[in-house]
Motif scaffolding. Structure first.
Motif, PDB file in Angstrom:
ATOM      1  N   UNK A  32       0.877  -1.198   0.000  1.00 48.68           N
ATOM      2  CA  UNK A  32       0.000   0.000   0.000  1.00 48.68           C
ATOM      3  C   UNK A  32       0.911   1.243   0.000  1.00 48.68           C
ATOM      4  N   UNK A  33       1.346   1.630  -1.228  1.00 45.84           N
ATOM      5  CA  UNK A  33       2.361   2.668  -1.366  1.00 45.84           C
ATOM      6  C   UNK A  33       1.934   3.735  -2.375  1.00 45.84           C
ATOM      7  N   UNK A  34       2.541   4.904  -2.226  1.00 45.92           N
ATOM      8  CA  UNK A  34       2.310   6.015  -3.151  1.00 45.92           C
ATOM      9  C   UNK A  34       3.619   6.369  -3.868  1.00 45.92           C
ATOM     10  N   UNK A  35       3.476   6.835  -5.088  1.00 40.91           N
ATOM     11  CA  UNK A  35       4.614   7.421  -5.813  1.00 40.91           C
ATOM     12  C   UNK A  35       4.200   8.857  -6.152  1.00 40.91           C
ATOM     13  N   UNK A  36       4.730   9.804  -5.405  1.00 41.27           N
ATOM     14  CA  UNK A  36       4.389  11.217  -5.618  1.00 41.27           C
ATOM     15  C   UNK A  36       5.646  11.927  -6.122  1.00 41.27           C
ATOM     16  N   UNK A  37       5.593  12.380  -7.369  1.00 47.06           N
ATOM     17  CA  UNK A  37       6.762  13.030  -7.966  1.00 47.06           C
ATOM     18  C   UNK A  37       6.301  13.897  -9.135  1.00 47.06           C
ATOM     19  N   UNK A  49      -7.906  12.790  -2.851  1.00 50.60           N
ATOM     20  CA  UNK A  49      -6.583  12.199  -3.031  1.00 50.60           C
ATOM     21  C   UNK A  49      -5.791  12.256  -1.732  1.00 50.60           C
ATOM     22  N   UNK A  50      -5.922  13.349  -1.018  1.00 52.07           N
ATOM     23  CA  UNK A  50      -5.230  13.453   0.273  1.00 52.07           C
ATOM     24  C   UNK A  50      -5.707  12.362   1.224  1.00 52.07           C
ATOM     25  N   UNK A  51      -7.001  12.071   1.189  1.00 53.73           N
ATOM     26  CA  UNK A  51      -7.530  11.010   2.053  1.00 53.73           C
ATOM     27  C   UNK A  51      -6.982   9.647   1.641  1.00 53.73           C
ATOM     28  N   UNK A  52      -6.903   9.408   0.325  1.00 53.47           N
ATOM     29  CA  UNK A  52      -6.371   8.129  -0.149  1.00 53.47           C
ATOM     30  C   UNK A  52      -4.909   7.986   0.282  1.00 53.47           C
ATOM     31  N   UNK A  53      -4.129   9.019   0.070  1.00 47.58           N
ATOM     32  CA  UNK A  53      -2.726   8.948   0.434  1.00 47.58           C
ATOM     33  C   UNK A  53      -2.538   8.752   1.929  1.00 47.58           C
ATOM     34  N   UNK A  54      -3.467   9.299   2.689  1.00 51.96           N
ATOM     35  CA  UNK A  54      -3.389   9.131   4.142  1.00 51.96           C
ATOM     36  C   UNK A  54      -3.629   7.706   4.593  1.00 51.96           C
ATOM     37  N   UNK A  55      -4.248   6.892   3.776  1.00 50.79           N
ATOM     38  CA  UNK A  55      -4.527   5.500   4.135  1.00 50.79           C
ATOM     39  C   UNK A  55      -3.397   4.555   3.713  1.00 50.79           C
ATOM     40  N   UNK A  56      -2.385   5.085   3.022  1.00 52.55           N
ATOM     41  CA  UNK A  56      -1.291   4.236   2.556  1.00 52.55           C
ATOM     42  C   UNK A  56      -0.203   4.143   3.613  1.00 52.55           C
ATOM     43  N   UNK A  82     -12.936   3.087  -0.640  1.00 47.52           N
ATOM     44  CA  UNK A  82     -13.685   1.872  -0.285  1.00 47.52           C
ATOM     45  C   UNK A  82     -12.832   0.639  -0.531  1.00 47.52           C
ATOM     46  N   UNK A  83     -12.059   0.649  -1.589  1.00 53.38           N
ATOM     47  CA  UNK A  83     -11.165  -0.469  -1.890  1.00 53.38           C
ATOM     48  C   UNK A  83     -10.161  -0.665  -0.761  1.00 53.38           C
ATOM     49  N   UNK A  84      -9.701   0.421  -0.189  1.00 57.62           N
ATOM     50  CA  UNK A  84      -8.697   0.340   0.870  1.00 57.62           C
ATOM     51  C   UNK A  84      -9.282  -0.104   2.204  1.00 57.62           C
ATOM     52  N   UNK A  85     -10.635  -0.219   2.266  1.00 58.70           N
ATOM     53  CA  UNK A  85     -11.247  -0.732   3.511  1.00 58.70           C
ATOM     54  C   UNK A  85     -10.810  -2.164   3.773  1.00 58.70           C
ATOM     55  N   UNK A  86     -10.464  -2.877   2.702  1.00 63.50           N
ATOM     56  CA  UNK A  86      -9.949  -4.231   2.846  1.00 63.50           C
ATOM     57  C   UNK A  86      -8.458  -4.131   3.200  1.00 63.50           C
ATOM     58  N   UNK A  87      -8.094  -4.493   4.398  1.00 61.30           N
ATOM     59  CA  UNK A  87      -6.723  -4.335   4.875  1.00 61.30           C
ATOM     60  C   UNK A  87      -5.731  -5.195   4.098  1.00 61.30           C
ATOM     61  N   UNK A  88      -6.177  -6.190   3.374  1.00 60.93           N
ATOM     62  CA  UNK A  88      -5.290  -7.043   2.600  1.00 60.93           C
ATOM     63  C   UNK A  88      -5.165  -6.592   1.149  1.00 60.93           C
TER      64      UNK A  88
END
Length: 745
Positions: free
Chosen positions: A24-29, A89-96, A67-73
């Motif tokens: 569960x990673x982000x690439x911000x560049x 997007x900020x919320x999604x990144x916060x879940x990574x 919603x997809x990230x609600x599944x911890x696996x």
């Protein structure tokens, strides 16, 4: 090709092999850092959802990712630019749980990507190592899509960054501009991006956006030159852009050619500009065009800058050698500084009473700036050189030159305190004081050509022909009439000192032309003196007589000041000697005795020695003292010549050798070695004996059964070995070499 740094490469490998799960990673560049390439590589990983360009997703798509990230696996790698950053997007990144960090290439990775170490350094400097830009270095059109997608606000920011403007000029665009990857971390536009802006954005769009930036900067009253420079030649018109061109021209004062172009653009855009444009053009050295522009302003009734235009025209005329007309325009300009320049020009043309009146005007009124103080002191020093003590005049001019140095580079001057001080120094035997002044003036960029020519003149008088010739070459060929006068004077002087009659005849045509075009004034006595001696050498004195008569009339109008008269009488003495006019030579020698002070005493003593030497009365000690005196006041070549000519005319062998040694030492050469056969071969001694007997090369050849060309070769070798500076000196040296060691010969 993916080239990652070691930590990022380990993380990528762990994802692909499944060692790291769930992912569960982000690439911000920013753009161009290789986010898409990394995602394509990670497509091999099991159970990982990949999302590219997440900054462009709508709220519904971002909500679905949450919603997809609600599944911890659930595995997810999401790539996005740092801007824009929607709330979703900020919320999604916060879940990574972490981030894959992409960095620019270093030099080694740049070389590996390119497959060329030779190109790597240049490409790295142009791109900052941003992978996408490294790829585009060979094909610039790869950046077209990025620029096409950028809005006007972003492109305006990039254009402002290209011009070196701060981010506050285009508010609120710094984040999105950095997100393009075209801007370095310090806000500087990368060179490849600047090239892409110029080559890929349509010209009309560039011009419109640059014009908007200029108008924004004018409102802020900030500098506009970097923004305006690219608009030159675009044919823009209008009040605001005209004002921008004018403001940019004022900022470009240190670059006269650019300032002149900007003023021209401002005029074409509708601005009324006169004296400023003329001044900028004059500072480029185009005095004809400057005079035309200035004259238009002077002729316009009610023009607010007529006085400034008169000052510019007067300055241009001074450079063209029209000092009398220059004085009139400076007087008409009637400002404090113009009155000072008028006093200098009036003194230089023999109008002493008017010069004094102008000097009084230049002392009155105006702020006490460095310029006003320096030009006032310069005018006072020039007047003192005529009416007072030479040492005081020189001291005043030296102080004026030093005072003006900090501000001189941006000034339009008819002449410089350093040049006038150098002239006074040369006319009073103080060349050693002139040289450092000229050196510093050259370093500051003030009237560089004039100062180089005066420095070369000092070298010529010292006998350093190589340095004088180098200074002449450095001055170039694109010369104002006044500089051309001194350049031709140098060429004539160097040819004369080298006894090169062929070169002297060749340059004499230019000398005749420059004399016809340049009136005599007080500050031109040095070249006119050289022309007088050369004219006598070539039998052309009659051509120069009217100009020399003007010079002597000028001296008479000034009261025959010894400082300025001495050089002219010295050249007149030598011209009379060459022309075999002993009465005229005696007249000049008598005039040289009129000065009071060490320098004038040296010149008078040398003149007296010359008259005695010409009559055959050679007193070795007196000649040597006079020759060394000339050397001491900077006339090294003249001193050596006096000693050498005296040696030729004495019948005393011991005196001959002594005087030849003196001449050689004054020329910076070694004294004569003991005479004897060691210096000449047997054949050379045979040739030398016949040369001394007065035979021609052909006659000598017939006697010795060799060609005249071979005889000439032998003579040239002897002259080189002995170190003789002229044929007459060679003959004297050969006599000393071959005659028996007796008191007389």
């Amino acid at each position: 090709m993916i080239l990652l740094d070691e930590p990022t490469e380990r993380l990528r490998a762990a994802i692909v092999t499944g060692e790291l799960a769930p992912v569960r990673l982000a690439i911000v560049a920013p753009g161009g850092y290789g986010k898409t390439a990394v995602l394509e590589d990670l497509a091999r990983a099991e159970g990982v959802r990949l999302v590219d360009d997440a900054h462009l997703l709508g709220e519904a798509e971002l909500a679905e990712l949450l919603r997809y990230l609600d599944d911890e696996q659930a595995g997810l790698v999401i790539a996005a630019r740092p801007y824009p950053r929607p709330e979703g997007l900020s919320q999604v990144l916060g879940r990574l749980r972490g981030q894959i960090v992409l960095r620019p290439f270093d030099l080694a990775r740049t070389a590996k990507f390119l497959g060329s170490e030779e190109r790597a350094e240049a490409v790295y400097a142009e791109t900052g190592g941003v992978p996408g830009l490294v790829r585009a270095a060979g094909e610039l059109t790869l950046l077209r899509h990025e620029l096409d997608q950028a809005g006007d606000d972003v492109v305006r920011f990039l254009l402002a960054a290209e011009a070196g403007m701060g981010p506050d000029l285009v508010h609120g665009q710094i984040e999105v501009a950095h997100a393009t990857g075209l801007v370095a971390g310090d806000g500087r536009l990368l060179p490849i991006a600047a090239r892409a802006l110029r080559e890929l954005i349509p010209r009309d769009r560039q011009t419109a956006l640059r014009r908007q930036l200029v108008e924004m900067q004018l409102e802020r009253e900030g500098p506009v030159l970097p923004l305006v420079r690219p608009l030159l030649g675009a044919g823009l018109t209008g009040t605001e852009i005209g004002a921008a061109f004018e403001a940019a021209a004022e900022e470009a004062a240190a670059e006269p050619a650019l300032a002149a172009k900007l003023y021209e653009a401002a005029v074409k855009a509708g601005r009324r500009i006169g004296a400023q444009w003329a001044e900028a053009v004059a500072r480029t050295g185009d005095f004809d065009e400057a005079l035309r522009l200035a004259d238009d302003v002077i002729a316009t009734e009610g023009a607010p800058d007529r006085a400034d235009a008169a000052r510019v025209a007067a300055t241009a005329l001074a450079h063209r050698g029209q000092l009398a007309r220059s004085a009139e325009l400076f007087q008409w300009s009637d400002t404090g500084d113009s009155s000072c320049f008028a006093a200098i020009a009036l003194t230089g043309t023999g109008r002493l009473e008017e010069a004094g009146e102008s000097l009084e005007k230049c002392r009155a009124g105006g702020p006490p700036t460095l310029l006003s103080g320096a030009v006032s002191a310069t005018a006072r020093g020039v007047l003192e050189s005529v009416t007072g003590q030479p040492a005081m005049a020189l001291s005043t001019l030296v102080r004026a030159a030093e005072m003006l140095e900090p501000v001189s580079a941006r000034l339009l001057l008819p002449d410089s305190p350093a040049a006038l001080a150098a002239l006074v120094a040369l006319h009073s035997g103080e060349a050693v004081i002139a040289e450092p002044l000229l050196e510093r003036a050259i370093e500051t960029g003030t009237l560089v050509t004039r100062h180089r020519l005066l420095r070369a003149w000092i070298a010529m008088l010292r006998g350093d022909e190589e340095a004088a010739s180098e200074g002449l070459r450095a001055a170039g060929d694109d010369l104002s009439p006044r500089d051309w006068l001194f350049a031709v004077g140098l060429r004539v002087g160097l040819a004369r000192r080298a006894s090169d009659l062929t070169a002297l005849r060749r340059i004499w045509g230019q000398a005749r032309e420059v004399v016809m075009r340049h009136p005599v004034d007080l500050f031109t006595f040095l070249p006119f003196g050289e022309f007088e001696v050369a004219a006598a050498r070539l039998g052309e004195r009659a051509r120069l007589a009217p100009h020399l008569r003007q010079a002597r009339q000028l001296l008479a109008a000034l009261g025959n000041p010894p400082l300025w008269a001495t050089a002219l009488h010295w050249s007149g003495l030598h011209a009379a000697i060459l022309d075999e006019r002993p009465d005229e030579a005696a007249e000049h020698a008598g005039a040289l005795a009129a000065g009071v002070g060490p320098y004038f005493e040296v010149m008078a003593e040398a003149a007296g020695c010359w008259l005695k030497v010409l009559s055959g009365d050679v007193e070795p000690e007196a000649v040597e003292a006079a020759a060394r005196g000339l050397h001491g006041v900077g006339l090294c070549w003249d001193g050596a010549r006096l000693a050498g000519q005296a040696a030729i005319r004495t019948s005393d062998r011991k005196a001959m050798v002594t005087l030849l040694d003196c001449a050689r030492v004054l020329q910076g050469r070694e004294p004569t070695v003991a005479p004897g056969p060691a210096r000449l071969s047997d054949r050379e001694r045979q040739v030398a004996e016949l040369v001394l007997a007065g035979l021609t090369y052909k006659q000598i050849g017939d006697r010795l059964f060799i060609s005249a060309k071979t005889v000439e070769h032998h003579v040239a070798r002897m002259r080189h070995r002995i170190g003789a500076g002229s044929r007459s000196e060679l003959l004297a040296e050969l006599r000393a070499e071959l005659e028996p060691d007796q008191g007389t010969i």
